[in-house]
Design a protein around this motif. Structure first.
Motif, PDB file in Angstrom:
ATOM      1  N   TYR A  96       0.830  -1.200   0.000  1.00 41.91           N
ATOM      2  CA  TYR A  96       0.000   0.000   0.000  1.00 41.91           C
ATOM      3  C   TYR A  96       0.864   1.248   0.000  1.00 41.91           C
ATOM      4  O   TYR A  96       0.626   2.185  -0.776  1.00 41.91           O
ATOM      5  CB  TYR A  96      -0.912  -0.006   1.230  1.00 41.91           C
ATOM      6  N   VAL A  97       1.897   1.244   0.847  1.00 41.81           N
ATOM      7  CA  VAL A  97       2.749   2.433   1.000  1.00 41.81           C
ATOM      8  C   VAL A  97       3.471   2.742  -0.303  1.00 41.81           C
ATOM      9  O   VAL A  97       3.561   3.893  -0.726  1.00 41.81           O
ATOM     10  CB  VAL A  97       3.733   2.196   2.165  1.00 41.81           C
ATOM     11  N   VAL A  98       3.947   1.708  -0.987  1.00 45.76           N
ATOM     12  CA  VAL A  98       4.666   1.941  -2.236  1.00 45.76           C
ATOM     13  C   VAL A  98       3.740   2.509  -3.295  1.00 45.76           C
ATOM     14  O   VAL A  98       4.105   3.405  -4.054  1.00 45.76           O
ATOM     15  CB  VAL A  98       5.329   0.634  -2.705  1.00 45.76           C
ATOM     16  N   GLU A  99       2.498   2.006  -3.320  1.00 44.45           N
ATOM     17  CA  GLU A  99       1.578   2.539  -4.317  1.00 44.45           C
ATOM     18  C   GLU A  99       1.207   3.992  -4.045  1.00 44.45           C
ATOM     19  O   GLU A  99       1.018   4.770  -4.954  1.00 44.45           O
ATOM     20  CB  GLU A  99       0.302   1.700  -4.356  1.00 44.45           C
ATOM     21  N   ASN A 100       1.091   4.356  -2.764  1.00 44.38           N
ATOM     22  CA  ASN A 100       0.603   5.689  -2.422  1.00 44.38           C
ATOM     23  C   ASN A 100       1.695   6.568  -1.835  1.00 44.38           C
ATOM     24  O   ASN A 100       1.429   7.374  -0.959  1.00 44.38           O
ATOM     25  CB  ASN A 100      -0.535   5.587  -1.416  1.00 44.38           C
ATOM     26  N   SER A 101       2.935   6.409  -2.289  1.00 45.67           N
ATOM     27  CA  SER A 101       3.992   7.141  -1.604  1.00 45.67           C
ATOM     28  C   SER A 101       3.993   8.624  -1.959  1.00 45.67           C
ATOM     29  O   SER A 101       4.805   9.371  -1.449  1.00 45.67           O
ATOM     30  CB  SER A 101       5.346   6.529  -1.909  1.00 45.67           C
ATOM     31  N   SER A 102       3.062   9.073  -2.808  1.00 45.27           N
ATOM     32  CA  SER A 102       2.993  10.519  -3.043  1.00 45.27           C
ATOM     33  C   SER A 102       2.319  11.215  -1.872  1.00 45.27           C
ATOM     34  O   SER A 102       2.559  12.385  -1.593  1.00 45.27           O
ATOM     35  CB  SER A 102       2.205  10.791  -4.319  1.00 45.27           C
ATOM     36  N   ASN A 103       1.494  10.460  -1.141  1.00 42.70           N
ATOM     37  CA  ASN A 103       0.723  11.053  -0.036  1.00 42.70           C
ATOM     38  C   ASN A 103       1.531  11.028   1.251  1.00 42.70           C
ATOM     39  O   ASN A 103       1.081  10.537   2.276  1.00 42.70           O
ATOM     40  CB  ASN A 103      -0.576  10.256   0.122  1.00 42.70           C
ATOM     41  N   THR A 104       2.767  11.578   1.199  1.00 48.86           N
ATOM     42  CA  THR A 104       3.677  11.384   2.324  1.00 48.86           C
ATOM     43  C   THR A 104       3.288  12.196   3.541  1.00 48.86           C
ATOM     44  O   THR A 104       3.185  11.662   4.640  1.00 48.86           O
ATOM     45  CB  THR A 104       5.085  11.790   1.899  1.00 48.86           C
ATOM     46  N   PHE A 105       3.069  13.506   3.344  1.00 51.86           N
ATOM     47  CA  PHE A 105       2.876  14.358   4.510  1.00 51.86           C
ATOM     48  C   PHE A 105       1.412  14.457   4.874  1.00 51.86           C
ATOM     49  O   PHE A 105       0.868  15.534   5.036  1.00 51.86           O
ATOM     50  CB  PHE A 105       3.478  15.739   4.258  1.00 51.86           C
ATOM     51  N   SER A 106       0.752  13.316   4.988  1.00 49.41           N
ATOM     52  CA  SER A 106      -0.629  13.358   5.431  1.00 49.41           C
ATOM     53  C   SER A 106      -0.641  13.576   6.944  1.00 49.41           C
ATOM     54  O   SER A 106       0.345  13.322   7.636  1.00 49.41           O
ATOM     55  CB  SER A 106      -1.349  12.078   5.068  1.00 49.41           C
ATOM     56  N   THR A 107      -1.767  14.082   7.417  1.00 51.83           N
ATOM     57  CA  THR A 107      -1.901  14.408   8.828  1.00 51.83           C
ATOM     58  C   THR A 107      -1.546  13.233   9.721  1.00 51.83           C
ATOM     59  O   THR A 107      -0.794  13.371  10.693  1.00 51.83           O
ATOM     60  CB  THR A 107      -3.364  14.800   9.098  1.00 51.83           C
ATOM     61  N   ILE A 108      -2.091  12.071   9.355  1.00 50.49           N
ATOM     62  CA  ILE A 108      -1.911  10.902  10.209  1.00 50.49           C
ATOM     63  C   ILE A 108      -0.444  10.520  10.273  1.00 50.49           C
ATOM     64  O   ILE A 108       0.087  10.239  11.352  1.00 50.49           O
ATOM     65  CB  ILE A 108      -2.759   9.750   9.650  1.00 50.49           C
ATOM     66  N   ASN A 109       0.222  10.553   9.101  1.00 51.36           N
ATOM     67  CA  ASN A 109       1.628  10.180   9.098  1.00 51.36           C
ATOM     68  C   ASN A 109       2.454  11.084   9.991  1.00 51.36           C
ATOM     69  O   ASN A 109       3.347  10.619  10.696  1.00 51.36           O
ATOM     70  CB  ASN A 109       2.175  10.250   7.671  1.00 51.36           C
ATOM     71  N   ILE A 110       2.161  12.383   9.965  1.00 48.19           N
ATOM     72  CA  ILE A 110       2.969  13.307  10.761  1.00 48.19           C
ATOM     73  C   ILE A 110       2.736  13.065  12.245  1.00 48.19           C
ATOM     74  O   ILE A 110       3.687  13.005  13.042  1.00 48.19           O
ATOM     75  CB  ILE A 110       2.649  14.768  10.387  1.00 48.19           C
ATOM     76  N   LEU A 111       1.456  12.883  12.622  1.00 47.34           N
ATOM     77  CA  LEU A 111       1.168  12.629  14.042  1.00 47.34           C
ATOM     78  C   LEU A 111       1.847  11.346  14.497  1.00 47.34           C
ATOM     79  O   LEU A 111       2.478  11.302  15.560  1.00 47.34           O
ATOM     80  CB  LEU A 111      -0.340  12.528  14.256  1.00 47.34           C
ATOM     81  N   LEU A 112       1.724  10.291  13.676  1.00 43.07           N
ATOM     82  CA  LEU A 112       2.331   9.018  14.059  1.00 43.07           C
ATOM     83  C   LEU A 112       3.843   9.138  14.118  1.00 43.07           C
ATOM     84  O   LEU A 112       4.487   8.543  14.981  1.00 43.07           O
ATOM     85  CB  LEU A 112       1.940   7.920  13.072  1.00 43.07           C
ATOM     86  N   PHE A 113       4.410   9.933  13.194  1.00 43.01           N
ATOM     87  CA  PHE A 113       5.861  10.105  13.208  1.00 43.01           C
ATOM     88  C   PHE A 113       6.309  10.752  14.506  1.00 43.01           C
ATOM     89  O   PHE A 113       7.288  10.319  15.125  1.00 43.01           O
ATOM     90  CB  PHE A 113       6.274  10.971  12.014  1.00 43.01           C
ATOM     91  N   ALA A 114       5.575  11.790  14.941  1.00 41.20           N
ATOM     92  CA  ALA A 114       5.951  12.454  16.195  1.00 41.20           C
ATOM     93  C   ALA A 114       5.864  11.485  17.357  1.00 41.20           C
ATOM     94  O   ALA A 114       6.764  11.431  18.213  1.00 41.20           O
ATOM     95  CB  ALA A 114       5.046  13.663  16.433  1.00 41.20           C
ATOM     96  N   ALA A 115       4.781  10.682  17.399  1.00 44.71           N
ATOM     97  CA  ALA A 115       4.643   9.729  18.498  1.00 44.71           C
ATOM     98  C   ALA A 115       5.738   8.682  18.435  1.00 44.71           C
ATOM     99  O   ALA A 115       6.337   8.314  19.456  1.00 44.71           O
ATOM    100  CB  ALA A 115       3.274   9.063  18.435  1.00 44.71           C
ATOM    101  N   MET A 116       6.032   8.222  17.211  1.00 44.26           N
ATOM    102  CA  MET A 116       7.030   7.163  17.055  1.00 44.26           C
ATOM    103  C   MET A 116       8.413   7.649  17.429  1.00 44.26           C
ATOM    104  O   MET A 116       9.227   6.888  17.957  1.00 44.26           O
ATOM    105  CB  MET A 116       7.016   6.703  15.597  1.00 44.26           C
TER     106      MET A 116
END
Lengths: 220, 301
Positions: free
Chosen positions: B156-176
């Protein structure tokens, strides 16, 4: 590209307001406020650059950028630092509700904002809705911060954070308000800040502490 | 897997170098962790008479479980290897298995510091675990993935790697990022470079170890840190994961890891070691950010 950067900065502002609530020390509040204002300034810079590139005309938002950097990033934090150095520093417990519970309450506030904004009619663009949720959450967290701290300095920071949230809401939803409105907001902010600074000194000189709980003794 | 094994000490070296650069020091070479490991491997073992078999086994278990976790998470999309059908939750359990053995080994020799370190380490792991699980579940809770299998997430990630800076990704990145700092015993949670009895957590457990055993423990920690960074770089910032050639993919991967390393170094410089009793506050911030990401998953479409 621009939207990615705006999204990133808006979320970082939300996270920085969480960091504010999790802080225990007054210097930490001031640093976090400075950081948040810097993020806000970056947002205004991006918006102005975006509109200047698109319309090839001078955009007023860049003046707002300069104003935010000068006042919110440099002048106000420095004055606050000076104030907190001058008043007598005692290590006391500064909050009414302990930090994990207040973090949970703030999370609840964000969920509440989602619920409320979701029911507002007329927002068609999901990104606008998103930005509105974040800015409203920052306002609510600022309010919560004001009521959960005992010291006057923390309450001033809460006020300034509310102001940041309002600015964020205005800039994200309208791509920059009219210049005169923003200037009015700034002067309002400065006046309020000056008055509150004077109050801190007054409270400190009367009660030997800036704990506003002691104002309860002021009975005639 | 062997790639992670080879390069993982490098990034600890990079973090140390960045820290000393910010402090205007010269700092040790980036390859210093390798020299340390080689030196430790050459040295003799000193084993306490009162210790049982757990003491001897624990370093190897720790090392092997870390390596197994590294095996689960492919570095580049083309290098999946045997990671096809593993689950992200398995990685967490591998780490828990290794950590349990380390905690037992800390208790085993009966030294005063060992037990203290074990109890602290288990406390920290219990505190950050909710956030970690929530992050993994949020990654999998996407209706288009609906599983935590590494394979489907990568696809999934490889297919949609244009959608990098989505809200969820940024929040999860901060938590991670916060979870990663706690799990790999970096500064706000644990100070990896001192041996002061008040501050050490991981070191207190491994204080009795020497020589080869210590080398394996250090190596396990380096691998663990890189596995978390790989998770952040590949799944939460999938930028450039769909690169066609292997070399370009590896280059982008290394670049992202270095960016995360710089971020960790800057955080370490700007914070101090927390009191142990402040750690619940730290953990709750990570948890709340992860909860926000989790809820955002169901609000945003």
């Amino acid at each position: 590209m621009y939207n990615n950067a705006l999204n990133l900065l808006a979320i970082l502002i939300l996270i920085s307001s969480f960091r504010l609530v999790a802080n225990k020390r007054q210097n930490g509040y001031i640093t976090t406020f400075r950081l948040q204002s810097l993020l806000l300034a970056l947002i205004s810079l991006i918006i102005s650059v975006k509109s200047m590139v698109e319309t090839k005309k001078f955009d007023e938002v860049i003046i707002i950028f300069v104003l935010i950097v000068v006042f919110k990033v440099i002048v106000i934090p420095m004055a606050l630092r000076k104030t907190s150095d001058k008043v007598e520093y005692k290590v006391e417990k500064d909050f009414f509700i302990n930090i994990p519970i207040s973090m949970l309450l703030c999370c609840g506030l964000v969920v509440l904002c989602w619920y409320v904004v979701h029911h507002v009619e007329g927002i068609t663009n999901p990104t606008t809705e998103n930005y509105l949720v974040y800015s409203l959450s920052v306002v609510m967290i600022g309010l919560f911060f004001m009521i959960s701290r005992k010291k006057a300095l923390g309450q001033i920071i809460g006020f300034l954070v509310i102001e940041n949230g309002l600015f964020l809401a205005a800039m994200m939803t309208t791509d920059g308000m009219p210049m005169i409105v923003e200037l009015g907001l700034f002067f309002d902010l400065l006046t309020a800040f000056l008055i509150m600074g004077i109050f801190v000194f007054k409270i400190n000189s009367t009660f030997d502490s800036i704990d506003v709980n002691k104002l309860k003794h002021l009975k005639g | 897997m062997f790639f992670i094994l080879l390069i993982s000490p490098l990034f600890t070296g990079v973090i140390r170098k960045i820290k000393s650069k910010i402090q205007h020091k010269i700092g040790a070479s980036v390859f210093q962790p390798y020299y340390d490991l080689i030196k430790l491997l050459k040295k003799d073992l000193v084993v306490s008479n009162t210790s049982s078999w757990i003491y001897n086994v624990a370093p190897y278990v720790y090392f092997i479980t870390s390596l197994a976790a590294a095996m689960c998470l492919p570095v580049v999309y083309q290098l999946r290897g045997f990671s096809l059908y593993t689950d992200l939750l398995v990685i967490v359990y591998f780490f828990v298995a290794g950590r349990i053995f380390m905690a037992l080994a800390g208790l085993d020799t009966g030294s005063t510091f060992g037990g203290m370190g074990s109890s602290r380490e288990l406390l920290i792991s219990a505190l950050v675990e909710p956030a970690l699980f929530l992050i993994i579940i949020t990654v999998g809770a996407n209706p288009e993935i609906a599983s935590t299998s590494v394979f489907s997430i990568y696809d999934y990630v490889v297919e949609n790697s244009s959608n990098t800076f989505s809200t969820i990704n940024i929040l999860l990145f901060a938590a991670m990022l916060m979870v990663m700092i706690a799990e790999s015993s970096r500064i706000p949670v644990d100070d990896p470079s001192t041996h002061l009895e008040l501050t050490m957590v991981h070191e207190a457990m491994t204080l009795e170890y020497s020589g080869r055993h210590l080398a394996f423990i250090e190596m396990g920690t380096y691998i663990k840190q890189l596995v978390f960074m790989t998770f952040m770089a590949n799944i939460l910032i999938p930028l450039g994961l769909n690169a066609e050639s292997l070399i370009v993919g590896l280059g982008i991967y290394l670049l992202k890891i270095v960016v995360i390393t710089i971020l960790v170094g800057v955080i370490e410089i700007n914070t101090v070691k927390f009191r142990l009793f402040s750690l619940p506050n730290y953990a709750v911030i990570a948890l709340i950010i992860a909860v926000l990401g989790f809820l955002t998953r169901f609000v945003l479409r």
